[in-house]
Design a protein around this motif. Structure first.
Motif, PDB file in Angstrom:
ATOM      1  N   VAL A   1       0.867  -1.180   0.000  1.00  0.00           N
ATOM      2  CA  VAL A   1       0.000   0.000   0.000  1.00  0.00           C
ATOM      3  C   VAL A   1       0.901   1.227   0.000  1.00  0.00           C
ATOM      4  CG1 VAL A   1      -1.728   1.340   1.257  1.00  0.00           C
ATOM      5  CG2 VAL A   1      -1.885  -1.157   1.197  1.00  0.00           C
ATOM      6  N   THR A   2       0.708   2.096  -0.978  1.00  0.00           N
ATOM      7  CA  THR A   2       1.487   3.322  -1.056  1.00  0.00           C
ATOM      8  C   THR A   2       0.548   4.481  -1.355  1.00  0.00           C
ATOM      9  OG1 THR A   2       3.490   4.308  -1.992  1.00  0.00           O
ATOM     10  CG2 THR A   2       2.069   3.084  -3.514  1.00  0.00           C
ATOM     11  N   GLY A   3       1.111   5.654  -1.551  1.00  0.00           N
ATOM     12  CA  GLY A   3       0.297   6.835  -1.797  1.00  0.00           C
ATOM     13  C   GLY A   3       1.123   8.069  -1.554  1.00  0.00           C
ATOM     14  N   GLY A   4       0.495   9.141  -1.104  1.00  0.00           N
ATOM     15  CA  GLY A   4       1.213  10.373  -0.803  1.00  0.00           C
ATOM     16  C   GLY A   4       0.962  10.787   0.627  1.00  0.00           C
TER      17      GLY A   4
ATOM     18  N   SER B   1      -2.696  11.066   2.301  1.00  0.00           N
ATOM     19  CA  SER B   1      -3.694  10.327   1.512  1.00  0.00           C
ATOM     20  C   SER B   1      -4.408   9.252   2.331  1.00  0.00           C
ATOM     21  CB  SER B   1      -3.045   9.698   0.272  1.00  0.00           C
ATOM     22  OG  SER B   1      -2.105   8.697   0.633  1.00  0.00           O
ATOM     23  N   GLY B   2      -3.886   8.938   3.512  1.00  0.00           N
ATOM     24  CA  GLY B   2      -4.554   7.958   4.378  1.00  0.00           C
ATOM     25  C   GLY B   2      -4.038   6.543   4.240  1.00  0.00           C
ATOM     26  N   LYS B   3      -2.779   6.389   3.882  1.00  0.00           N
ATOM     27  CA  LYS B   3      -2.193   5.059   3.683  1.00  0.00           C
ATOM     28  C   LYS B   3      -2.317   4.178   4.921  1.00  0.00           C
ATOM     29  CE  LYS B   3       1.809   6.804   2.892  1.00  0.00           C
ATOM     30  NZ  LYS B   3       1.412   8.235   3.030  1.00  0.00           N
ATOM     31  N   SER B   4      -1.998   4.770   6.080  1.00  0.00           N
ATOM     32  CA  SER B   4      -1.982   3.971   7.313  1.00  0.00           C
ATOM     33  C   SER B   4      -3.371   3.482   7.678  1.00  0.00           C
ATOM     34  CB  SER B   4      -1.389   4.789   8.463  1.00  0.00           C
ATOM     35  OG  SER B   4      -0.039   5.103   8.213  1.00  0.00           O
ATOM     36  N   SER B   5      -4.373   4.329   7.510  1.00  0.00           N
ATOM     37  CA  SER B   5      -5.754   3.935   7.829  1.00  0.00           C
ATOM     38  C   SER B   5      -6.227   2.828   6.896  1.00  0.00           C
ATOM     39  CB  SER B   5      -6.684   5.143   7.723  1.00  0.00           C
ATOM     40  OG  SER B   5      -6.337   6.133   8.658  1.00  0.00           O
ATOM     41  N   VAL B   6      -5.928   2.971   5.614  1.00  0.00           N
ATOM     42  CA  VAL B   6      -6.319   1.957   4.630  1.00  0.00           C
ATOM     43  C   VAL B   6      -5.599   0.638   4.916  1.00  0.00           C
ATOM     44  CG1 VAL B   6      -6.168   1.310   2.190  1.00  0.00           C
ATOM     45  CG2 VAL B   6      -6.968   3.593   2.829  1.00  0.00           C
ATOM     46  N   SER B   7      -4.305   0.711   5.200  1.00  0.00           N
ATOM     47  CA  SER B   7      -3.535  -0.504   5.486  1.00  0.00           C
ATOM     48  C   SER B   7      -4.071  -1.220   6.715  1.00  0.00           C
ATOM     49  CB  SER B   7      -2.059  -0.151   5.699  1.00  0.00           C
ATOM     50  OG  SER B   7      -1.484   0.403   4.540  1.00  0.00           O
TER      51      SER B   7
ATOM     52  N   TYR C   1      -5.450   7.171  -2.669  1.00  0.00           N
ATOM     53  CA  TYR C   1      -5.506   8.474  -3.330  1.00  0.00           C
ATOM     54  C   TYR C   1      -6.393   9.440  -2.546  1.00  0.00           C
ATOM     55  CZ  TYR C   1      -6.515  12.089  -6.744  1.00  0.00           C
ATOM     56  OH  TYR C   1      -6.645  13.304  -7.377  1.00  0.00           O
ATOM     57  N   ALA C   2      -6.015  10.708  -2.571  1.00  0.00           N
ATOM     58  CA  ALA C   2      -6.879  11.798  -2.095  1.00  0.00           C
ATOM     59  C   ALA C   2      -6.489  13.036  -2.882  1.00  0.00           C
ATOM     60  CB  ALA C   2      -6.721  12.028  -0.599  1.00  0.00           C
ATOM     61  N   ASP C   3      -7.440  13.931  -3.081  1.00  0.00           N
ATOM     62  CA  ASP C   3      -7.137  15.142  -3.844  1.00  0.00           C
ATOM     63  C   ASP C   3      -6.160  16.017  -3.070  1.00  0.00           C
ATOM     64  OD1 ASP C   3      -8.771  17.396  -2.342  1.00  0.00           O
ATOM     65  OD2 ASP C   3     -10.079  15.637  -2.480  1.00  0.00           O
ATOM     66  N   ALA C   4      -5.480  16.915  -3.789  1.00  0.00           N
ATOM     67  CA  ALA C   4      -4.401  17.714  -3.206  1.00  0.00           C
ATOM     68  C   ALA C   4      -4.873  18.570  -2.028  1.00  0.00           C
ATOM     69  CB  ALA C   4      -3.768  18.598  -4.276  1.00  0.00           C
ATOM     70  N   THR C   5      -6.065  19.161  -2.148  1.00  0.00           N
ATOM     71  CA  THR C   5      -6.582  20.006  -1.069  1.00  0.00           C
ATOM     72  C   THR C   5      -6.787  19.204   0.206  1.00  0.00           C
ATOM     73  OG1 THR C   5      -7.691  21.445  -2.664  1.00  0.00           O
ATOM     74  CG2 THR C   5      -8.459  21.544  -0.388  1.00  0.00           C
ATOM     75  N   THR C   6      -7.343  17.999   0.063  1.00  0.00           N
ATOM     76  CA  THR C   6      -7.566  17.133   1.217  1.00  0.00           C
ATOM     77  C   THR C   6      -6.248  16.712   1.849  1.00  0.00           C
ATOM     78  OG1 THR C   6      -9.635  16.302   0.266  1.00  0.00           O
ATOM     79  CG2 THR C   6      -8.608  14.967   1.971  1.00  0.00           C
ATOM     80  N   CYS C   7      -5.273  16.348   1.013  1.00  0.00           N
ATOM     81  CA  CYS C   7      -3.966  15.943   1.537  1.00  0.00           C
ATOM     82  C   CYS C   7      -3.302  17.076   2.311  1.00  0.00           C
ATOM     83  CB  CYS C   7      -3.057  15.485   0.392  1.00  0.00           C
ATOM     84  SG  CYS C   7      -3.513  13.907  -0.348  1.00  0.00           S
ATOM     85  N   LEU C   8      -3.336  18.276   1.743  1.00  0.00           N
ATOM     86  CA  LEU C   8      -2.732  19.425   2.413  1.00  0.00           C
ATOM     87  C   LEU C   8      -3.363  19.672   3.779  1.00  0.00           C
ATOM     88  CD1 LEU C   8      -2.232  22.082  -0.414  1.00  0.00           C
ATOM     89  CD2 LEU C   8      -0.453  21.118   1.055  1.00  0.00           C
ATOM     90  N   ARG C   9      -4.696  19.643   3.810  1.00  0.00           N
ATOM     91  CA  ARG C   9      -5.399  19.891   5.069  1.00  0.00           C
ATOM     92  C   ARG C   9      -5.013  18.844   6.115  1.00  0.00           C
ATOM     93  NH1 ARG C   9      -9.818  17.382   6.352  1.00  0.00           N
ATOM     94  NH2 ARG C   9     -10.420  17.005   4.174  1.00  0.00           N
TER      95      ARG C   9
ATOM     96  N   ASP D   1      -9.858   5.481  -3.362  1.00  0.00           N
ATOM     97  CA  ASP D   1     -10.064   6.926  -3.273  1.00  0.00           C
ATOM     98  C   ASP D   1     -10.499   7.271  -1.851  1.00  0.00           C
ATOM     99  OD1 ASP D   1     -10.711   9.582  -3.458  1.00  0.00           O
ATOM    100  OD2 ASP D   1     -11.902   9.395  -5.281  1.00  0.00           O
ATOM    101  N   ASN D   2      -9.607   7.909  -1.124  1.00  0.00           N
ATOM    102  CA  ASN D   2      -9.859   8.254   0.273  1.00  0.00           C
ATOM    103  C   ASN D   2     -10.100   9.753   0.441  1.00  0.00           C
ATOM    104  OD1 ASN D   2     -10.060   7.658   3.069  1.00  0.00           O
ATOM    105  ND2 ASN D   2      -7.927   8.271   3.383  1.00  0.00           N
ATOM    106  N   SER D   3     -10.667  10.375  -0.581  1.00  0.00           N
ATOM    107  CA  SER D   3     -10.931  11.817  -0.511  1.00  0.00           C
ATOM    108  C   SER D   3     -12.190  12.136   0.294  1.00  0.00           C
ATOM    109  CB  SER D   3     -11.099  12.399  -1.926  1.00  0.00           C
ATOM    110  OG  SER D   3      -9.941  12.211  -2.699  1.00  0.00           O
ATOM    111  N   GLY D   4     -13.124  11.197   0.320  1.00  0.00           N
ATOM    112  CA  GLY D   4     -14.423  11.465   0.928  1.00  0.00           C
ATOM    113  C   GLY D   4     -14.572  10.863   2.310  1.00  0.00           C
TER     114      GLY D   4
END
Length: 206
Positions: A12-15, A18-24, A143-151, A186-189
């Motif tokens: 599991v990877t991402g940025g 993006s929520g990698k740890s929660s998804v894993s 994945y998560a959109d850039a705005t969500t990741c920044l926040r 997709d972990n944006s929502g």
């Protein structure tokens, strides 16, 4: 990692953010898998007298060490994000050590229970940057959109937007990672939506 022939090893990877740890963690929970985290292993390797600590000491002298001989992690993180050449040097030191620990954990589990085909979920934030994608099958990108990741980064690390953007800029763009992945979550929502995707992913994996 030849152990994959006898074990199910999902990466599991991402940025950042993006929520990698929660998804894993949830994938491990519902899939009966053991979790390994490259960042956690790296932190352990940087404890005093551990192999990563020794490698940093030898390569950079006392630059990143506090009076108690522990690593000055905030300083290390600051330079890591700001200096691309330093980032390359440090990764070249630590990545092989992390990789060795992951392989050793999988090998040890196979030795404990040879007939079984154990399941592993390995969280590797810099999987594509380190060119480890061929070590795992399949690769899942969170994945998560850039705005969500920044926040999320700003809230989690208590840093300002400029610092969060600098951290994101030090990694491969998340949309690029998503294009390379075998599966994308997709972990944006809302987290409930993410959980439904992970449940579906479990059916595809196991």
């Amino acid at each position: 990692m030849g152990q994959q022939l006898h074990a199910s090893v999902v990466a599991v990877t991402g940025g950042m953010g993006s929520g990698k740890s929660s998804v894993s963690a949830y994938l491990c929970e519902i899939g009966g898998a053991q979790g390994l985290n490259a960042d956690t292993i790296c932190r352990q390797l940087l404890e005093p007298e551990a192999s990563g600590w020794l490698a940093v000491r030898q390569a950079f002298g006392g630059r990143f060490f506090l009076p108690d001989h522990s690593i000055d992690r905030p300083l290390l993180r600051q330079v890591l994000f700001a200096d691309q050449e330093f980032r390359r040097e440090l990764n070249a030191l630590l990545h092989p050590l992390v990789r060795k620990v992951i392989s050793g954990c999988i090998a040890a589990e196979l030795e404990r229970n040879p007939p079984a085909r154990p399941r592993f979920v390995v969280e590797v934030p810099l999987l594509y940057e380190a060119h480890w994608e061929h070590d795992f099958s399949p690769v899942v990108v969170t994945y998560a959109d850039a705005t969500t990741c920044l926040r999320r980064i700003m809230q989690r690390d208590r840093i300002n937007e400029a610092e969060a953007e600098k951290g994101l800029a030090a990694q491969m763009p998340l949309p690029h990672k998503a294009l390379l992945a075998d599966h994308v979550i997709d972990n944006s929502g809302p987290w409930s939506d993410t959980c439904l995707q992970i449940l579906h992913l479990r059916e595809l994996l196991w």
